[in-house]
Design an enzyme around this catalytic site. Structure first.
Site, short mmCIF file in Angstrom:
data_model
loop_
_atom_site.label_atom_id
_atom_site.label_comp_id
_atom_site.label_asym_id
_atom_site.label_seq_id
_atom_site.Cartn_x
_atom_site.Cartn_y
_atom_site.Cartn_z
CB CYS A 13 -9.54 -11.54 14.87
SG CYS A 13 -9.54 -12.17 16.57
CB CYS A 16 -13.45 -11.49 18.34
SG CYS A 16 -11.93 -10.70 18.89
CB CYS A 77 -54.10 2.93 38.03
SG CYS A 77 -54.37 1.41 37.10
CB CYS A 80 -51.78 1.69 33.41
SG CYS A 80 -53.57 1.81 33.49
CG ASP A 495 -11.36 17.65 48.74
OD1 ASP A 495 -10.36 17.11 49.26
OD2 ASP A 495 -11.29 18.50 47.84
CG ASP A 694 -13.21 20.94 43.75
OD1 ASP A 694 -12.49 20.25 44.51
OD2 ASP A 694 -12.82 21.96 43.18
CG ASP A 698 -12.11 15.54 45.22
OD1 ASP A 698 -11.26 15.06 45.98
OD2 ASP A 698 -12.35 16.75 45.15
#
Length: 809
Positions: A13, A16, A77, A80, A495, A694, A698
């Protein structure tokens, strides 16, 4: 100050728009800002792109970023690398520029719409390099083209420089040859021939050093090319004066060093060609992964099986897989039985059985059976494509140690120029006659010996080879800094469910009461459990089916929450449940009560069954430990790591499982949301911690750990939150990850020690510190050879990582 426009997400809007304009205008260095709601964009005068993006994000908006990978030719190198990074980062709208010398590429992130790819390419070109979008130039094509070009330049320089070397140095090494030259062509003609050939070397194969060296000096950021340019130009100009205007020099200093300029260019080209060949081998892991995918697939459409290119396979297609063929895409087996070799993806050598319903992965190799399967993931969505992408990102990552190297090399080349100037001055003032000649030799030697090629290669080539080797062992480093962070970990938190154990209950024991038949009892228990969706019920049902038992129908099924279940099977009432369920129903457990207690003490869930009011059996159900887990735990402890198991089980059950695995430190009864707090307590003393998990629950713990390691067979959410992914789901992959991390960081330290130690030791020698003692002065040609060999040593040392083992005996 010129403004630039970029895309902004989150504006809905007019309010914003006003907020975005105020936020951007308040950023340091930014001027007027104008936001456009219709175009979802903002234009701002000045201001650093990273600061603008951060300010918008903090306020709940987002500056949309995009990225481009550029293949860059001409970098040699660490200087660079620094120049290209600074040049790209200085462009309005660029938020990050990360250059990798080993891959000859630049990863550029910029605000969408603020800068074009052409502007990025032009910025690189202004620095004296050539850039192309990586999509237009494949990595392998780029490396092959680079090697071919360097080989042509090297051969040209060699053909031209060899006569110069023979004409000049031959007379020093063989006096008779010197007299032969004097009698035949004479000194002046000899020098003229050397002049012509050396000029051809410098304006031909050596032109690249002058073009890039001059560009670096013009931008106030001298690099290795500048050192070569100044060194060879000094030797060449001095020789030209001695040849065409000898009166300008003292008679004692009239000598030519054409051979130094020509041979230096040749030797450095030789070193670069050898570097290019070695760098080509550092990407071998990616090349092997790309080579796993077949080019075509047998696809069934409209009842006809046809051979189609891989990019024409669609999700849902039915594919046919013959014995010995590679699996084309990720899918699910529809018909057939076979064993599939998944070692190239998971690192596990044993073939895996595949039957109806099993998942198969593109790039793996079918055994002796024929299969048909449905395509579930194709193109960039396949596991192989994702692995290639992750390995590529890891190989291009920059570790924190690289930032230190870049800072040092930022002032190293200017310091070398100053050292060379002071060396010349010291020889002119204090050196013996001919002082000017000695000063020239020493100054050129300092410039050449100090080229920082090895410094720039020391870190990225080790990362490339190390992460590539890790991928071959089934370990993916999703985030580059995990490679460095993992080697300093002191605590491994694991775990239990799905990580240490399979994450799926299995029937492990069955103790019968006297007078009952095992198969009959198991079949009837399975008949009752078939009505339940509980994981334990599924475990018993699987056990019955694995034995080939026919499961009879069950009637009048009733579930007694918290106790057990009941049903009519074969005309008898079956009860299956806990000891208290049996007590409530008036069933005497007899000797099976003690058997149940023994099962519980061993960390298993006892389940009692009664037939027609009589106790018939007690079954033990447990989540079995994954194969290889005990060996992995032992290996982790042998590394001196503190190993901790985190479980939601009761303390008694968790302690039993921990004891079985050799884990003495167990944190039990942890709810999913409490894992982050558990990790915080484990590292309260400042210890660095890695967490292995997993599941979806977790993900917060994986993200909060210093290094999160996800089991690849787990959920996508967990994998996205992790720093390291174990493709196979085998805990031994953690040992492999740690082994590769330690080996890679050790390799990087060796490379850095060599690169910096080499310069620290040989710059004084080149300057002439040995001359007062032994009258020894380092030849610029030897300096060029030593400089080239230092880079080759670093690359060769990094390539040793290709043979790192997985760390398991």
């Amino acid at each position: 100050m010129a403004g630039y426009t970029f895309e902004v997400e989150g504006m809905t809007c007019g309010a914003c728009v006003g907020r975005v304009e105020r936020i951007l205008s308040a950023v340091d260095g930014a001027g007027k800002a104008v936001a456009n709601l219709a175009q979802n964009s903002a234009t701002v005068e000045g201001g650093a792109a990273p600061a603008l993006a951060a300010a918008l994000e903090q306020a709940g908006f987002a500056a949309r970023e995009t990225h481009l990978t550029l293949a860059i030719e001409g970098m040699t190198c660490a200087s660079c690398v620094g120049r290209v990074e600074r040049g790209l980062a200085a462009l309005p709208g660029v938020t990050q520029a990360q250059v990798n010398l080993a891959t000859s590429s630049a990863e550029v992130r910029f605000l969408a719409g603020a800068v074009t790819p052409d502007a990025l390419i032009s910025a690189v070109a202004a620095l004296g390099y050539v850039a192309k979008p990586q999509a237009q130039l494949g990595a392998e094509d780029h490396k092959t083209a680079e090697m071919d070009d360097l080989r042509r330049q090297l051969l040209t320089a060699l053909v031209l420089a060899l006569p110069v070397f023979v004409l000049e140095m031959g007379g020093h090494l063989v006096p008779a040859f010197h007299h032969f030259i004097l009698r035949t062509i004479g000194t002046q003609t000899n020098w003229l021939i050397q002049f012509v050939l050396t000029t051809a070397v410098l304006i031909g194969p050596g032109r690249v050093f002058y073009r890039r060296g001059w560009a670096s000096l013009r931008h106030g950021a001298p690099d290795m090319n500048a050192l070569v340019m100044i060194g060879t130009a000094a030797a060449y100009v001095f020789s030209v004066i001695a040849t065409f205007a000898p009166g300008l020099l003292p008679s004692a200093a009239r000598a030519v060093y054409f051979e130094a300029a020509a041979v230096i260019v040749t030797l450095i080209l030789l070193g670069r060609w050898m570097e290019a060949r070695a760098k080509g081998r550092t990407g071998a892991a990616i090349a092997r992964l790309v080579g796993l995918a077949p080019k075509t697939a047998q696809v069934e459409r409209d009842g006809v099986v046809q051979d189609l290119p891989l990019d024409q396979v669609l999700v849902g297609d039915i594919l046919h897989l013959r014995p010995g063929e590679k699996v084309a895409v990720d899918g699910e087996v529809l018909t057939g039985d076979s064993y599939v070799d998944e070692s190239m993806i998971s690192g596990e050598p044993a073939p895996v059985a595949k039957t109806v319903g099993a998942a198969i992965t593109g790039g793996t190799v079918n055994g002796t059976g024929a299969l048909t399967y449905r395509a579930l993931r194709v193109g960039a969505d396949t596991m192989l494509a994702q692995i290639i992408r992750m390995v590529g990102e890891a190989q291009g990552a920059r570790l924190p140690v690289q930032d230190l190297v870049n800072k040092i090399t930022g002032w190293f080349v200017p310091a070398v120029l100053l050292a060379a100037a002071l060396t010349v001055l010291a020889w002119v003032v204090f050196g013996p006659a001919p002082a000017l000649t000695h000063a020239l030799v020493a100054g050129v030697a300092v410039l050449i010996i100090a080229c920082p090629c090895a410094m720039g290669l020391a870190v990225p080539v080790s990362i490339m080879v190390g992460t590539g080797r890790a991928a071959e062992l089934g370990v993916l480093f999703r985030k580059g800094d995990a490679l460095q962070g993992l080697q300093s970990v002191q605590v491994i938190a694991l775990d239990k469910t799905g990580t240490l154990t399979a994450g799926r209950p299995e029937m492990t024991d069955m103790v019968l009461a006297k007078g009952f038949d095992r198969n009959v009892v198991l079949a009837r228990i399975a008949a009752v459990e078939a009505k339940s969706e509980h994981p334990i019920a599924q475990a018993i049902l699987r056990a019955a089916r694995d034995k080939g038992l026919e499961v009879p129908p069950a009637f009048d099924f009733a579930s007694h929450t918290g106790f057990g279940i009941a049903a009519q099977v074969a005309g008898q009432r079956m009860l299956v449940g806990s000891a208290r369920f049996m007590a409530r129903e008036g069933v005497d457990l007899g000797d099976l009560g003690k058997a149940g207690d023994t099962l519980a003490a061993n960390g298993k869930t006892p389940l009692f069954a009664a037939m027609a009011g009589r106790i018939a059996a007690v079954i033990g159900v447990a989540d079995p430990v994954k194969p290889g887990t005990p060996e992995a735990i032992a290996a982790l402890k042998a590394m001196g790591l503190r190993v901790v198991m985190i479980s939601g089980d009761t303390k008694a059950t968790a302690r039993v499982i921990g004891g079985e695995l050799g884990i003495t430190e167990v944190v039990a009864e942890v709810l999913p949301e409490g894992k982050v707090e558990a990790l915080a307590a484990l590292r309260a003393d400042g210890a660095r911690l890695a967490f292995v998990g997993d599941g979806i629950n977790d993900a917060p713990a994986l993200a909060s750990a210093d290094v999160g390691i996800a089991i690849g067979t787990g959920t996508d959410v967990a994998i996205e939150a992790a720093d390291v992914v174990l493709i196979s789901g085998d805990l031994r992959g953690v040992v492999s990850a740690l082994t590769v991390s330690h080996a890679t960081m050790r390799n990087i330290k060796q490379n850095l020690f060599w690169a910096f130690g080499y310069n620290a030791a040989l710059i004084p020698v080149a300057a002439g510190v040995l001359y007062p003692l032994w009258a020894v002065q380092l030849s610029p040609m030897l300096a060029a050879g030593a400089m080239a060999m230092s880079s080759v040593f670093v690359l060769s040392n990094a390539l040793r990582l290709r043979w790192v083992s997985g760390g398991m005996a």
